[in-house]
Design a protein around this motif. Structure first.
Motif, mmCIF file in Angstrom:
data_model
loop_
_atom_site.group_PDB
_atom_site.id
_atom_site.type_symbol
_atom_site.label_atom_id
_atom_site.label_comp_id
_atom_site.label_asym_id
_atom_site.label_seq_id
_atom_site.Cartn_x
_atom_site.Cartn_y
_atom_site.Cartn_z
ATOM 1 N N PRO A 10 32.714 49.344 31.368
ATOM 2 C CA PRO A 10 34.107 48.933 32.169
ATOM 3 C C PRO A 10 34.596 47.654 31.292
ATOM 4 C CG PRO A 10 32.428 49.196 33.769
ATOM 5 C CD PRO A 10 31.741 49.475 32.371
ATOM 6 N N GLU A 11 33.812 46.970 30.418
ATOM 7 C CA GLU A 11 34.392 45.893 29.721
ATOM 8 C C GLU A 11 35.127 46.576 28.484
ATOM 9 O OE1 GLU A 11 31.151 46.158 30.602
ATOM 10 O OE2 GLU A 11 30.911 44.413 32.011
ATOM 11 N N GLU A 12 34.702 47.546 27.989
ATOM 12 C CA GLU A 12 35.481 48.153 26.897
ATOM 13 C C GLU A 12 36.712 49.002 27.203
ATOM 14 O OE1 GLU A 12 31.970 50.048 24.097
ATOM 15 O OE2 GLU A 12 31.876 50.691 26.037
ATOM 16 N N ILE A 32 40.593 62.104 35.737
ATOM 17 C CA ILE A 32 39.044 61.868 35.852
ATOM 18 C C ILE A 32 38.652 63.404 35.388
ATOM 19 C CG2 ILE A 32 37.073 61.955 37.227
ATOM 20 C CD1 ILE A 32 38.342 59.350 36.886
ATOM 21 N N SER A 33 37.886 63.436 34.426
ATOM 22 C CA SER A 33 37.391 64.869 33.691
ATOM 23 C C SER A 33 35.926 65.150 33.720
ATOM 24 C CB SER A 33 37.894 64.854 32.221
ATOM 25 O OG SER A 33 37.714 66.076 31.781
ATOM 26 N N GLY A 34 35.458 66.164 34.436
ATOM 27 C CA GLY A 34 33.998 66.372 34.630
ATOM 28 C C GLY A 34 33.371 65.487 35.060
ATOM 29 N N GLY A 35 31.946 65.863 35.010
ATOM 30 C CA GLY A 35 30.863 64.965 35.538
ATOM 31 C C GLY A 35 31.041 64.461 36.825
ATOM 32 N N ASP A 36 30.399 63.476 37.106
ATOM 33 C CA ASP A 36 30.199 62.662 38.559
ATOM 34 C C ASP A 36 31.417 61.885 38.674
ATOM 35 O OD1 ASP A 36 29.827 61.548 40.880
ATOM 36 O OD2 ASP A 36 27.674 60.908 40.104
ATOM 37 N N TRP A 37 32.652 62.730 39.421
ATOM 38 C CA TRP A 37 33.911 61.733 39.396
ATOM 39 C C TRP A 37 33.546 60.619 40.493
ATOM 40 C CZ3 TRP A 37 36.320 61.084 44.049
ATOM 41 C CH2 TRP A 37 35.635 61.746 45.035
ATOM 42 N N ARG A 38 32.770 60.545 41.201
ATOM 43 C CA ARG A 38 32.626 59.535 41.962
ATOM 44 C C ARG A 38 32.036 58.137 41.257
ATOM 45 N NH1 ARG A 38 32.507 60.485 47.978
ATOM 46 N NH2 ARG A 38 32.342 62.774 48.333
ATOM 47 N N MET A 41 34.868 56.932 39.123
ATOM 48 C CA MET A 41 35.839 56.045 39.797
ATOM 49 C C MET A 41 35.300 54.832 40.181
ATOM 50 S SD MET A 41 38.642 57.565 40.469
ATOM 51 C CE MET A 41 39.246 56.696 41.278
ATOM 52 N N ASP A 42 34.153 54.745 40.433
ATOM 53 C CA ASP A 42 33.232 53.309 40.658
ATOM 54 C C ASP A 42 33.389 52.612 39.230
ATOM 55 O OD1 ASP A 42 32.588 54.155 43.119
ATOM 56 O OD2 ASP A 42 30.599 54.672 42.738
ATOM 57 N N LEU A 44 35.636 52.807 36.980
ATOM 58 C CA LEU A 44 37.172 52.240 37.007
ATOM 59 C C LEU A 44 37.536 51.215 37.785
ATOM 60 C CD1 LEU A 44 39.626 53.150 35.517
ATOM 61 C CD2 LEU A 44 39.950 54.684 37.348
ATOM 62 N N ALA A 45 36.704 51.166 38.938
ATOM 63 C CA ALA A 45 37.048 50.368 39.965
ATOM 64 C C ALA A 45 36.540 48.680 39.312
ATOM 65 C CB ALA A 45 36.309 50.366 41.297
ATOM 66 N N GLU A 46 35.423 48.838 38.480
ATOM 67 C CA GLU A 46 34.874 47.759 37.802
ATOM 68 C C GLU A 46 35.805 47.258 36.874
ATOM 69 O OE1 GLU A 46 30.756 48.004 36.500
ATOM 70 O OE2 GLU A 46 30.280 49.442 38.328
ATOM 71 N N VAL A 47 36.536 47.851 36.206
ATOM 72 C CA VAL A 47 37.692 47.591 35.217
ATOM 73 C C VAL A 47 38.617 46.626 35.647
ATOM 74 C CG1 VAL A 47 39.506 48.572 33.590
ATOM 75 C CG2 VAL A 47 37.121 49.631 33.953
ATOM 76 N N ARG A 48 39.245 46.923 37.106
ATOM 77 C CA ARG A 48 40.312 46.214 37.350
ATOM 78 C C ARG A 48 40.179 44.617 37.363
ATOM 79 N NH1 ARG A 48 43.484 45.344 42.811
ATOM 80 N NH2 ARG A 48 45.292 45.272 42.123
ATOM 81 N N PRO A 49 39.101 44.188 37.895
ATOM 82 C CA PRO A 49 38.996 42.668 37.866
ATOM 83 C C PRO A 49 38.824 41.872 36.265
ATOM 84 C CG PRO A 49 37.010 43.392 38.774
ATOM 85 C CD PRO A 49 37.885 44.712 38.476
ATOM 86 N N LEU A 50 38.557 42.981 35.502
ATOM 87 C CA LEU A 50 38.538 42.446 33.992
ATOM 88 C C LEU A 50 39.699 42.464 33.266
ATOM 89 C CD1 LEU A 50 35.094 44.594 33.144
ATOM 90 C CD2 LEU A 50 35.331 41.976 33.781
ATOM 91 N N LEU A 51 40.852 42.901 33.853
ATOM 92 C CA LEU A 51 42.144 43.132 33.147
ATOM 93 C C LEU A 51 42.795 41.782 33.145
ATOM 94 C CD1 LEU A 51 43.369 46.419 34.818
ATOM 95 C CD2 LEU A 51 42.482 46.077 32.392
ATOM 96 N N HIS A 52 43.571 41.384 32.026
ATOM 97 C CA HIS A 52 44.214 40.193 31.948
ATOM 98 C C HIS A 52 45.828 40.450 32.639
ATOM 99 C CE1 HIS A 52 41.656 39.529 28.113
ATOM 100 N NE2 HIS A 52 40.976 39.730 29.116
ATOM 101 N N GLY A 53 46.285 39.384 33.187
ATOM 102 C CA GLY A 53 47.382 39.226 33.774
ATOM 103 C C GLY A 53 47.620 39.775 35.152
#
Length: 53
Positions: A10-12, A32-38, A41-42, A44-53
Motif C-alpha cells: 500500500p505504501e508503494e 483488479i486482475s486475477g488472484g484474490d480480488w477481495r 480491494m482490501d 487498495l483501501a489501505e492506500v487511500r489514507p496514505l494519499l497526499h492532498g
C-alpha cells in the motif's frame, strides 16, 4: 512517463499514485486482475489514507 501497472505494498502504491497526481493527473481508473480480488480491494483501501492532498 510514469510506470504502470500499479503494484506493490500500500505504501508503494500510494507513492506511485501521488507521483501521478504531481504529474497532473486528477483521476485514476483502477482495475483488479486475477488472484484474490477481495484481498486486492482490501489493500487498495489501505492506500487511500496514505494519499497526499
Amino acid at each position: 512517463m510514469l510506470p504502470i501497472p500499479l503494484t506493490g505494498h500500500p505504501e508503494e502504491a500510494a507513492g506511485r499514485l501521488n507521483d501521478y497526481r504531481e504529474a497532473g493527473a486528477s483521476h485514476a481508473v483502477v482495475g483488479i486482475s486475477g488472484g484474490d480480488w477481495r484481498r486486492q480491494m482490501d489493500l487498495l483501501a489501505e492506500v487511500r489514507p496514505l494519499l497526499h492532498g
